[in-house]
Design a protein around this motif. Structure first.
Motif, PDB file in Angstrom:
ATOM      1  N   UNK A 201       0.624  -1.529   0.158  1.00  0.00           N
ATOM      2  CA  UNK A 201      -0.014   0.136   0.077  1.00  0.00           C
ATOM      3  C   UNK A 201       0.493   1.225  -0.132  1.00  0.00           C
ATOM      4  N   UNK A 202       0.346   2.466  -0.618  1.00  0.00           N
ATOM      5  CA  UNK A 202       1.084   3.635  -0.297  1.00  0.00           C
ATOM      6  C   UNK A 202       0.884   4.206   0.979  1.00  0.00           C
ATOM      7  N   UNK A 203       2.131   4.954   1.249  1.00  0.00           N
ATOM      8  CA  UNK A 203       1.128   5.819   2.429  1.00  0.00           C
ATOM      9  C   UNK A 203       0.371   6.754   2.936  1.00  0.00           C
ATOM     10  N   UNK A 204       0.075   6.841   1.572  1.00  0.00           N
ATOM     11  CA  UNK A 204      -1.943   7.915   1.827  1.00  0.00           C
ATOM     12  C   UNK A 204      -2.835   6.489   2.196  1.00  0.00           C
ATOM     13  N   UNK A 205      -2.600   5.175   1.580  1.00  0.00           N
ATOM     14  CA  UNK A 205      -2.988   3.965   2.012  1.00  0.00           C
ATOM     15  C   UNK A 205      -3.669   3.083   3.815  1.00  0.00           C
ATOM     16  N   UNK A 241       1.563  16.795  12.142  1.00  0.00           N
ATOM     17  CA  UNK A 241       1.395  16.110  13.643  1.00  0.00           C
ATOM     18  C   UNK A 241       1.140  14.739  12.800  1.00  0.00           C
ATOM     19  N   UNK A 242       1.134  14.279  11.766  1.00  0.00           N
ATOM     20  CA  UNK A 242       0.832  13.057  11.253  1.00  0.00           C
ATOM     21  C   UNK A 242       3.112  12.625  10.436  1.00  0.00           C
ATOM     22  N   UNK A 243       2.665  13.827   9.938  1.00  0.00           N
ATOM     23  CA  UNK A 243       4.736  13.741  10.027  1.00  0.00           C
ATOM     24  C   UNK A 243       4.950  12.861  10.991  1.00  0.00           C
ATOM     25  N   UNK A 244       5.756  13.525  12.221  1.00  0.00           N
ATOM     26  CA  UNK A 244       5.563  13.720  13.036  1.00  0.00           C
ATOM     27  C   UNK A 244       5.586  12.132  13.755  1.00  0.00           C
ATOM     28  N   UNK A 245       4.119  11.836  13.805  1.00  0.00           N
ATOM     29  CA  UNK A 245       4.364  10.346  14.346  1.00  0.00           C
ATOM     30  C   UNK A 245       4.528   9.386  13.607  1.00  0.00           C
ATOM     31  N   UNK A 246       4.598   9.471  12.026  1.00  0.00           N
ATOM     32  CA  UNK A 246       5.116   8.497  11.601  1.00  0.00           C
ATOM     33  C   UNK A 246       6.873   8.309  11.918  1.00  0.00           C
ATOM     34  N   UNK A 247       7.145   9.480  11.440  1.00  0.00           N
ATOM     35  CA  UNK A 247       9.093   9.478  11.985  1.00  0.00           C
ATOM     36  C   UNK A 247       9.173   8.614  13.050  1.00  0.00           C
ATOM     37  N   UNK A 248       8.943   9.188  14.235  1.00  0.00           N
ATOM     38  CA  UNK A 248       8.656   8.970  15.085  1.00  0.00           C
ATOM     39  C   UNK A 248       8.785   7.623  16.061  1.00  0.00           C
ATOM     40  N   UNK A 249       7.405   7.104  15.640  1.00  0.00           N
ATOM     41  CA  UNK A 249       6.960   5.806  15.611  1.00  0.00           C
ATOM     42  C   UNK A 249       7.070   4.738  14.779  1.00  0.00           C
ATOM     43  N   UNK A 250       8.515   5.088  13.383  1.00  0.00           N
ATOM     44  CA  UNK A 250       8.969   3.917  13.612  1.00  0.00           C
ATOM     45  C   UNK A 250      10.630   4.768  13.102  1.00  0.00           C
ATOM     46  N   UNK A 251      10.867   5.597  13.676  1.00  0.00           N
ATOM     47  CA  UNK A 251      12.527   6.124  14.012  1.00  0.00           C
ATOM     48  C   UNK A 251      13.053   5.024  13.927  1.00  0.00           C
ATOM     49  N   UNK A 252      13.705   3.864  14.886  1.00  0.00           N
ATOM     50  CA  UNK A 252      14.891   2.679  14.543  1.00  0.00           C
ATOM     51  C   UNK A 252      14.616   2.233  13.221  1.00  0.00           C
ATOM     52  N   UNK A 253      13.178   2.197  12.267  1.00  0.00           N
ATOM     53  CA  UNK A 253      13.307   0.996  11.134  1.00  0.00           C
ATOM     54  C   UNK A 253      13.947   2.099  10.162  1.00  0.00           C
ATOM     55  N   UNK A 254      13.904   3.170  10.453  1.00  0.00           N
ATOM     56  CA  UNK A 254      13.956   4.620   8.790  1.00  0.00           C
ATOM     57  C   UNK A 254      15.279   3.723   8.607  1.00  0.00           C
ATOM     58  N   UNK A 259      12.733  14.322   3.000  1.00  0.00           N
ATOM     59  CA  UNK A 259      11.702  15.156   3.736  1.00  0.00           C
ATOM     60  C   UNK A 259      11.609  16.411   2.460  1.00  0.00           C
ATOM     61  N   UNK A 260      12.186  16.714   1.184  1.00  0.00           N
ATOM     62  CA  UNK A 260      12.099  17.729   0.291  1.00  0.00           C
ATOM     63  C   UNK A 260      10.441  18.430   0.620  1.00  0.00           C
ATOM     64  N   UNK A 261      10.776  18.883   0.355  1.00  0.00           N
ATOM     65  CA  UNK A 261      10.203  20.497   0.567  1.00  0.00           C
ATOM     66  C   UNK A 261       9.331  20.254   1.743  1.00  0.00           C
ATOM     67  N   UNK A 262       9.886  19.685   3.250  1.00  0.00           N
ATOM     68  CA  UNK A 262       9.020  19.590   4.413  1.00  0.00           C
ATOM     69  C   UNK A 262       9.244  20.389   4.901  1.00  0.00           C
ATOM     70  N   UNK A 263       8.103  21.795   5.138  1.00  0.00           N
ATOM     71  CA  UNK A 263       8.234  23.045   5.828  1.00  0.00           C
ATOM     72  C   UNK A 263       7.404  23.539   7.103  1.00  0.00           C
ATOM     73  N   UNK A 264       7.031  22.454   7.029  1.00  0.00           N
ATOM     74  CA  UNK A 264       5.871  22.196   8.681  1.00  0.00           C
ATOM     75  C   UNK A 264       6.770  21.376   9.407  1.00  0.00           C
ATOM     76  N   UNK A 265       7.798  21.555   9.390  1.00  0.00           N
ATOM     77  CA  UNK A 265       8.598  20.578  10.653  1.00  0.00           C
ATOM     78  C   UNK A 265       9.711  21.920  11.654  1.00  0.00           C
ATOM     79  N   UNK A 266       9.221  22.658  11.463  1.00  0.00           N
ATOM     80  CA  UNK A 266      10.410  24.010  12.203  1.00  0.00           C
ATOM     81  C   UNK A 266      10.367  23.720  13.471  1.00  0.00           C
ATOM     82  N   UNK A 267       9.375  23.061  14.556  1.00  0.00           N
ATOM     83  CA  UNK A 267       9.472  23.121  15.689  1.00  0.00           C
ATOM     84  C   UNK A 267       9.625  21.242  16.315  1.00  0.00           C
ATOM     85  N   UNK A 268       9.618  20.496  15.111  1.00  0.00           N
ATOM     86  CA  UNK A 268       9.417  19.155  15.933  1.00  0.00           C
ATOM     87  C   UNK A 268      10.695  18.388  15.464  1.00  0.00           C
TER      88      UNK A 268
END
Length: 717
Positions: A201-205, A241-254, A259-268
């Protein structure tokens, strides 16, 4: 008759004669009965239900009535009985033997013909008695009953099972079937297999599926499904928030984080966020991201397995980040720091010294390339396969010579050139390096034998002198960019067409080369058979080049048709595909006639001889077509024609081509006719003016000449 002879007893007497061992009850007086015409007995006639009850008594038997709970009627009341009263209950046989032999029980226990009472041994009392019950012993040699074949057996109910007992007098016993358990397919499946299914499945799915339940939420955000996080396709739509949860939840596996163009994570990026979660990265892309400098340094410092790093366009990336990367990431192979204003060759030196496996270095618009010591370190390493120095004004001829020859190259007097170990470069980008001249480009000759891509666009000082010496030595070149080289002519292209690279060349760009014409481009189309893209806008080419391109297309289609005939696949010809792209807009010598030639060949069938001599001609549709980018007013027609050809609708494509040709021809005729009218009108006006000057009245000259005075006399002067 004599006394010694006894009359044979009737069947009724035999049946109703009681056995000797059984006590008999005195019967009432019996009246003689006679059979009447209606089948009943004579005597008092009965009617109605009594008559019916008498018939029923004759038909029924005592064992069956006993099982039904009905009292057995007494048939021995002085009337004659019938054979239906015979009891089938087991009784001892009078013959002193069992009924279990090869003869059927009825043949042994019951007589088949009436006999006399005197001739029957043992008397009539024990005629229907057997010593043992009517059972059938089953042994090894005893034949058993054979059931019906499976295909002829009736289908039992789903909830009933018929139990078959192989006995003579047994009946099938129906018992309730246990219902199957409800199989939970998804829950009983192993967890690893479920992850393999969700991995498609794709990330959106995956995010949508996580809303099903808590179990699905935990399963969809399992780290094994998020080893690669690439937001280049949906970075604008995903919330922070969703992007942060995905990264933090699967951090050791990533392992691959883009993150090209992601400007919504300045505080995370701070602690307890993305930086602390990702510690096993192998590929990192932060192009055009908003990230703090401390977070970047921490992210680079704790991921010592990094192989690819992309910091393109990141203003906070400096030489300090390169120092951290060079010390902690020795396995680095690819680095992209193009358009990073804070990085120069002093920071890249840490990368070159600390990353011995570096193969790809992209440092466009960076400074300090006039540092020959740093360039010499690249020469000694000789591990680079891709070097991008686009728009680096500090790159000079000395930089190229030091990069290719080293500090003290040996000179070969026989060949007339410097000799050095060949470079491993496969792609070299020197576009917009305006300080490069023919001297630096000539140094590349014979020293980059593995070069496949060369970009020299907008190096305005280059001429045919360097290209005619360099291009014949590039035996493996596939991509060549010579855009806006105004000083080169068709001679450079002729040298390329005669070089060993003609067998491998696929993409050629000569846009804005004002001195290049048909003399240089036609040999390219004739010799470079693998050509897939040719950009030649704003050049001097004409319809002759387009005609040659159409000939190249025809040769490819014939080769494909011959291959299909040999393979026997002429009945299932694939739809045409674009195999050559031409860019010819803003070329003054290209007319609609040349464009029509391309369109005509795109929809032309190939007529080939049969595989056997004398066989009928085989017609095969086109397999390869040409896509042309031409004058903006013609482009809609070209696109519509190409779309119809790609769908296999050649009739509509030919019709469109014919109608467009008629329209263009009528337009030219109308333009030519209008110009002639204007010229004749202007000629008449000039003639009238001359007549006025001459003093005549038009053609006849009957009018007087007007007087000319004032400023109008010196208007022409």
């Amino acid at each position: 008759m004599s006394d010694n002879h006894t009359e044979p007893a009737s069947i009724d007497a035999i049946v109703h004669s009681p056995p000797e061992s059984m006590p008999t009850t005195p019967a009432p007086e019996q009246q003689p009965e006679h059979y009447g015409a209606d089948g009943g007995r004579d005597g008092p006639k009965v009617k109605g239900h009594k008559r019916l009850w008498r018939k029923v008594k004759r038909m029924t038997s005592s064992p069956s009535l006993a099982r039904m709970g009905i009292s057995t009627p007494d048939f021995r009341t002085g009337t004659k009985g019938s054979i239906s009263c015979i009891s089938l209950q087991s009784s001892p046989t009078p013959f002193g033997r069992d009924c279990h032999n090869n003869i059927s029980p009825f043949a042994q226990c019951y007589p088949t013909a009436p006999t006399s009472a005197a001739s029957t041994p043992g008397g009539n009392a024990h005629l229907f008695e057997c010593t043992r019950p009517l059972t059938r012993p089953v042994g090894k040699d005893t034949p058993v009953s054979v059931g019906l074949p499976v295909e002829l057996r009736p289908t039992p109910n789903a909830d009933v099972v018929v139990e078959e007992v192989h006995d003579y007098f047994s009946r099938p016993v129906a018992r309730a079937k246990e219902k199957k358990k409800n199989v939970k397919f998804w829950e009983d499946m192993p967890f690893e297999i479920r992850l393999q299914i969700l991995d498609h499945l794709t990330p959106q799915e995956l995010v949508r599926c996580s809303a099903v339940s808590k179990k699905w939420h935990a399963m969809c955000f399992d780290g094994q499904l998020w080893q690669t996080i690439d937001t280049s396709d949906y970075y604008r739509d995903i919330p922070s928030a969703v992007l942060k949860n995905i990264i933090t939840g699967s951090g050791p596996f990533v392992k691959d984080l883009n993150l090209r163009g992601c400007v919504q994570l300045p505080q995370d990026w701070t602690s307890a966020g993305v930086v602390d979660a990702c510690q096993n990265l192998e590929s990192l892309a932060l192009e055009d991201c908003h990230i703090e400098r401390n977070s970047l340094h921490a992210l680079l410092g704790q991921n010592n397995r990094l192989v690819q790093v992309n910091l393109c366009g990141l203003p906070i990336a400096t030489n300090a980040a390169m120092k951290i990367l060079g010390k902690h990431c020795p396995r680095l192979k690819s680095l992209n720091v193009s358009w990073c204003s804070g990085i120069d060759t002093r920071g890249l030196r840490w990368i070159v010294d600390g990353c011995p496996e570096l193969e790809d270095l992209r440092a466009g618009e960076s400074r300090g390339w006039d540092d020959l010591d740093f360039v010499f370190s690249l020469f000694e390493r000789n591990t680079l396969e891709r070097l991008v120095l686009a728009q680096c004004d500090s790159v000079t001829d000395e930089t190229l010579m030091r990069l290719v020859w080293g500090p003290n190259p040996a000179y070969d007097y026989l060949a007339g050139r410097y000799v050095a170990p060949p470079r491993k470069l496969k792609h070299l980008d020197l576009s917009r390096c305006r300080n490069i001249t023919d001297i630096g480009v000539k140094a590349l000759a014979h020293n980059v034998p593995h070069l496949e891509g060369l970009q020299l666009s907008k190096c305005t000082d280059l001429t045919d002198i360097s290209l005619k010496e360099l291009l014949p030595t590039l035996t493996s070149i596939t991509h060549l960019d010579l855009e806006e080289l105004g000083h080169i002519t068709s001679a450079s292209l002729q040298a390329l067409a005669n070089s060993p690279a003609r067998k491998h060349l696929k993409h050629l760009t000569i846009s804005y080369c004002d001195s290049v014409g048909d003399v240089g481009v036609v040999p390219i189309l004739q010799q470079c058979t693998q050509l897939a893209s040719l950009e030649m806008d704003n050049t001097r080419i004409s319809d002759l080049t387009l005609t040659e391109a159409a000939t190249l297309l025809q040769a490819r289609n014939r080769a494909a048709a011959a291959s299909a005939i040999q393979s026997g696949l002429t009945s299932s010809t694939p739809l045409p595909t674009i195999s050559l792209r031409l860019v010819v807009y803003d070329c003054q010598n290209v007319t609609w006639t040349g464009i029509r030639e391309i369109l005509s060949r795109n929809s032309e069938y190939c007529r080939m001889a049969g595989p056997v001599p004398g066989a009928p001609e085989i017609v095969v549709g086109p397999t390869h077509i040409i896509h042309v980018k031409c004058f903006y007013n013609w482009q809609p027609t070209v696109e519509a024609h190409t779309e119809r050809v790609q769908k296999g609708d050649f009739k509509r494509a030919k019709r469109l081509e014919r109608l467009w040709a008629e329209y263009m021809r009528m337009n030219e005729e109308a333009t030519a006719t209008g110009a002639g009218r204007r010229q004749r009108r202007r000629a008449r006006e000039a003639q009238m003016a001359h007549a006025d000057e001459a003093g005549g009245a038009g053609v006849g000259g009957s009018r007087r000449r007007r007087a000319r005075s004032g400023p109008s006399q010196c208007a022409i002067m």
